[in-house]
Scaffold this active site. Structure first.
Site, mmCIF file in Angstrom:
data_model
loop_
_atom_site.group_PDB
_atom_site.id
_atom_site.type_symbol
_atom_site.label_atom_id
_atom_site.label_comp_id
_atom_site.label_asym_id
_atom_site.label_seq_id
_atom_site.Cartn_x
_atom_site.Cartn_y
_atom_site.Cartn_z
ATOM 1 C CG HIS A 16 14.499 48.576 -1.707
ATOM 2 N ND1 HIS A 16 15.696 48.775 -1.053
ATOM 3 C CD2 HIS A 16 14.012 47.389 -1.257
ATOM 4 C CE1 HIS A 16 15.922 47.757 -0.247
ATOM 5 N NE2 HIS A 16 14.915 46.904 -0.349
ATOM 6 C CG ASN A 40 17.844 44.571 0.559
ATOM 7 O OD1 ASN A 40 17.881 45.707 1.016
ATOM 8 N ND2 ASN A 40 16.722 43.878 0.463
ATOM 9 C CB CYS A 97 12.922 48.125 2.029
ATOM 10 S SG CYS A 97 13.677 46.633 2.662
HETATM 11 O O1 UT7 Z 1 14.189 44.312 0.847
HETATM 12 C C1 UT7 Z 1 13.160 43.745 1.551
HETATM 13 C C2 UT7 Z 1 12.314 42.938 0.713
HETATM 14 N N1 UT7 Z 1 12.919 41.654 0.461
HETATM 15 C C3 UT7 Z 1 12.719 41.080 -0.677
HETATM 16 O O2 UT7 Z 1 12.102 41.650 -1.529
HETATM 17 C C4 UT7 Z 1 13.210 39.662 -0.855
HETATM 18 C C5 UT7 Z 1 12.164 38.871 -1.582
HETATM 19 N N2 UT7 Z 1 12.492 37.453 -1.722
HETATM 20 C C6 UT7 Z 1 13.535 37.006 -2.445
HETATM 21 O O3 UT7 Z 1 14.295 37.779 -2.978
HETATM 22 C C7 UT7 Z 1 13.686 35.511 -2.640
HETATM 23 O O4 UT7 Z 1 12.557 34.859 -2.091
HETATM 24 C C8 UT7 Z 1 14.978 34.924 -1.999
HETATM 25 C C9 UT7 Z 1 16.174 35.369 -2.792
HETATM 26 C C10 UT7 Z 1 15.088 35.367 -0.563
HETATM 27 C C11 UT7 Z 1 14.936 33.416 -2.014
HETATM 28 O O5 UT7 Z 1 14.770 32.940 -3.311
HETATM 29 P P1 UT7 Z 1 13.686 31.852 -3.655
HETATM 30 O O6 UT7 Z 1 13.807 31.582 -5.079
HETATM 31 O O7 UT7 Z 1 12.352 32.343 -3.145
HETATM 32 O O8 UT7 Z 1 14.207 30.603 -2.834
HETATM 33 P P2 UT7 Z 1 13.486 29.768 -1.676
HETATM 34 O O9 UT7 Z 1 13.460 30.553 -0.411
HETATM 35 O O10 UT7 Z 1 12.185 29.245 -2.195
HETATM 36 O O11 UT7 Z 1 14.480 28.567 -1.490
HETATM 37 C C12 UT7 Z 1 14.710 27.605 -2.548
HETATM 38 C C13 UT7 Z 1 15.767 26.625 -2.087
HETATM 39 C C14 UT7 Z 1 15.473 25.997 -0.729
HETATM 40 O O12 UT7 Z 1 15.912 24.663 -0.784
HETATM 41 P P3 UT7 Z 1 14.849 23.460 -1.004
HETATM 42 O O13 UT7 Z 1 13.875 23.573 0.128
HETATM 43 O O14 UT7 Z 1 14.232 23.706 -2.338
HETATM 44 O O15 UT7 Z 1 15.714 22.248 -0.942
HETATM 45 C C15 UT7 Z 1 16.365 26.767 0.205
HETATM 46 O O16 UT7 Z 1 16.756 26.019 1.341
HETATM 47 O O17 UT7 Z 1 17.026 27.270 -1.965
HETATM 48 C C16 UT7 Z 1 17.574 27.021 -0.660
HETATM 49 N N3 UT7 Z 1 18.349 28.188 -0.260
HETATM 50 C C17 UT7 Z 1 19.648 28.359 -0.544
HETATM 51 N N4 UT7 Z 1 20.527 27.588 -1.193
HETATM 52 C C18 UT7 Z 1 21.788 28.026 -1.323
HETATM 53 C C19 UT7 Z 1 17.906 29.294 0.408
HETATM 54 N N5 UT7 Z 1 18.910 30.174 0.564
HETATM 55 C C20 UT7 Z 1 20.009 29.614 -0.020
HETATM 56 C C21 UT7 Z 1 21.328 30.026 -0.181
HETATM 57 N N6 UT7 Z 1 22.199 29.214 -0.846
HETATM 58 N N7 UT7 Z 1 21.779 31.223 0.267
#
Ligand code: UT7
Length: 333
Positions: free
Chosen positions: A260, A290, A113
């Site tokens: 980014h 992204n 990135c």
């Molecule tokens: O460019 C490189 C750098 N990358 C970044 O900066 C990305 C940084 N991270 C993020 O943007 C966020 O962490 C994400 C968008 C990737 C994820 O969001 P989050 O709020 O951290 O969600 P999470 O990973 O904690 O997941 C929460 C819930 C989980 O379910 P449970 O365990 O609470 O039942 C996941 O299984 O959301 C679920 N989940 C989804 N649900 C529907 C994860 N992905 C999805 C999805 N659709 N696509």
């Protein structure tokens, strides 16, 4: 010493639009979840006749046109990507051949990135010393072919999109205009928090085939999302402030911050922490997801096309991602 400007900027995105609704038909996800957590509404995925270097070629042609130079004036290429056409050689040489640029040098940058800002920093040094006159700096990514598009991979696959951006970096016509400074950082202890392990020398293709094959989790990108998020919202303001301090400037001096495009929530968090207004920050992740090394040049090109970048403006670029690596650049346009 010379000072370097971005003389031209261009981008290319594939025509194929993939909406959140489309994704919800192939995995257990929803427009509501993706919009709320990331701000993304749609992204572009390439068709089979395109590649990382073919997108880069189109973006480069647009940058060359914007710079109003002959392509033969380009004397070096720097290509940032995490998704090269081949394991080796890197795509810089393919782009050089496609542009018909004889035998000029081509350097590949592997900083994910932050790749475009790292590449810009290298170009800046070469222009400053007078070694090169017009450097083509490219960020291009083809993510869609390598994502796990099942529910298991939804935490990563809904975020990433394909696209390319390119800039022509040249000697500035005046001392007042140009790249004021660049700031590069890395923290390798977190390399495996956002990574694609195989294929690599840690997991060669024969090992993958002999092992679990397509069920081997190491063949898909892995991201510890919450961990990456927490580091991102700290490192972005830190590296932006580093650039401002170096140049004796303040956040209110920034005309446009182009972060980014990792996640709209990250950009909004950074904006709030820096005390910036909506008009000081440019985001287009809603349309493209992204695109890693391509996200900053795509956003910069769109912002310029929209009339948001004018001569004399203070433009700040900032990135954070896999490595971890993070970086910023401050430009007097
Ligand atoms: O460019 C490189 C750098 N990358 C970044 O900066 C990305 C940084 N991270 C993020 O943007 C966020 O962490 C994400 C968008 C990737 C994820 O969001 P989050 O709020 O951290 O969600 P999470 O990973 O904690 O997941 C929460 C819930 C989980 O379910 P449970 O365990 O609470 O039942 C996941 O299984 O959301 C679920 N989940 C989804 N649900 C529907 C994860 N992905 C999805 C999805 N659709 N696509």
């Amino acid at each position: 010493m010379n000072s370097a400007i971005i003389k031209g900027i261009g981008y290319y995105v594939p025509k194929n639009v993939v909406t959140n609704e489309d994704l919800s038909k192939i995995m257990d996800t929803s427009d509501e979840w993706i919009t709320e957590r990331t701000g993304i509404k749609e992204r572009r995925w390439i068709n089979n006749d395109e590649s990382t270097s073919s997108m880069a070629l189109e973006a480069s042609k647009n940058a060359i046109q914007d710079a109003d130079i002959e392509k033969s004036a380009i004397d070096f290429i720097i290509f940032a990507t995490l998704s090269p056409d081949y394991y080796f050689p890197g795509p810089g040489v393919t782009l050089q051949k496609e542009l018909g640029l004889d035998t000029i040098g081509a350097l590949d940058v592997r900083n994910q990135c932050s790749g475009f800002v790292y590449a810009l920093s290298i170009a800046d040094q070469y222009i400053k010393t007078g070694m090169y006159q017009n450097i083509l700096v490219v960020g291009s990514e083809y993510h869609s072919g390598g994502l796990d598009k099942t529910t298991k991979g939804r935490g990563v696959s809904v975020i990433f999109g394909d696209g390319a951006g390119a800039a022509i970096v040249s000697k500035s016509p005046s001392k007042e205009r140009g790249i004021l400074s660049t700031h590069l950082h890395a923290q390798g202890e977190h390399a495996e928090e956002l990574t694609l392990i195989g294929p690599s020398t840690r997991r060669w293709v024969p090992q993958i085939i002999d092992g679990a094959g397509k069920d081997d989790d190491a063949i898909y990108p892995y991201m510890n999302g919450t961990f990456v998020f927490k580091h991102a919202v700290t490192r972005f303001p830190e590296v932006i402030n580093e650039a401002l301090k170096k140049n004796d400037l303040n956040a209110e001096d920034i005309d446009l911050l182009i972060p980014h495009q990792a996640n709209l929530r990250i950009s909004q968090f950074v904006q709030k922490k820096m005390g910036l207004t909506d008009s000081q920050v440019f985001n287009n992740i809603q349309k493209y997801g992204n695109t890693t090394a391509a996200s900053i040049p795509i956003a910069l090109a769109e912002a310029k096309q929209a009339g948001l970048v004018s001569q004399g403006d203070l433009i700040c670029l900032a990135a954070f991602g896999s490595g971890f690596t993070w970086a910023s650049a401050l430009i007097r346009w």
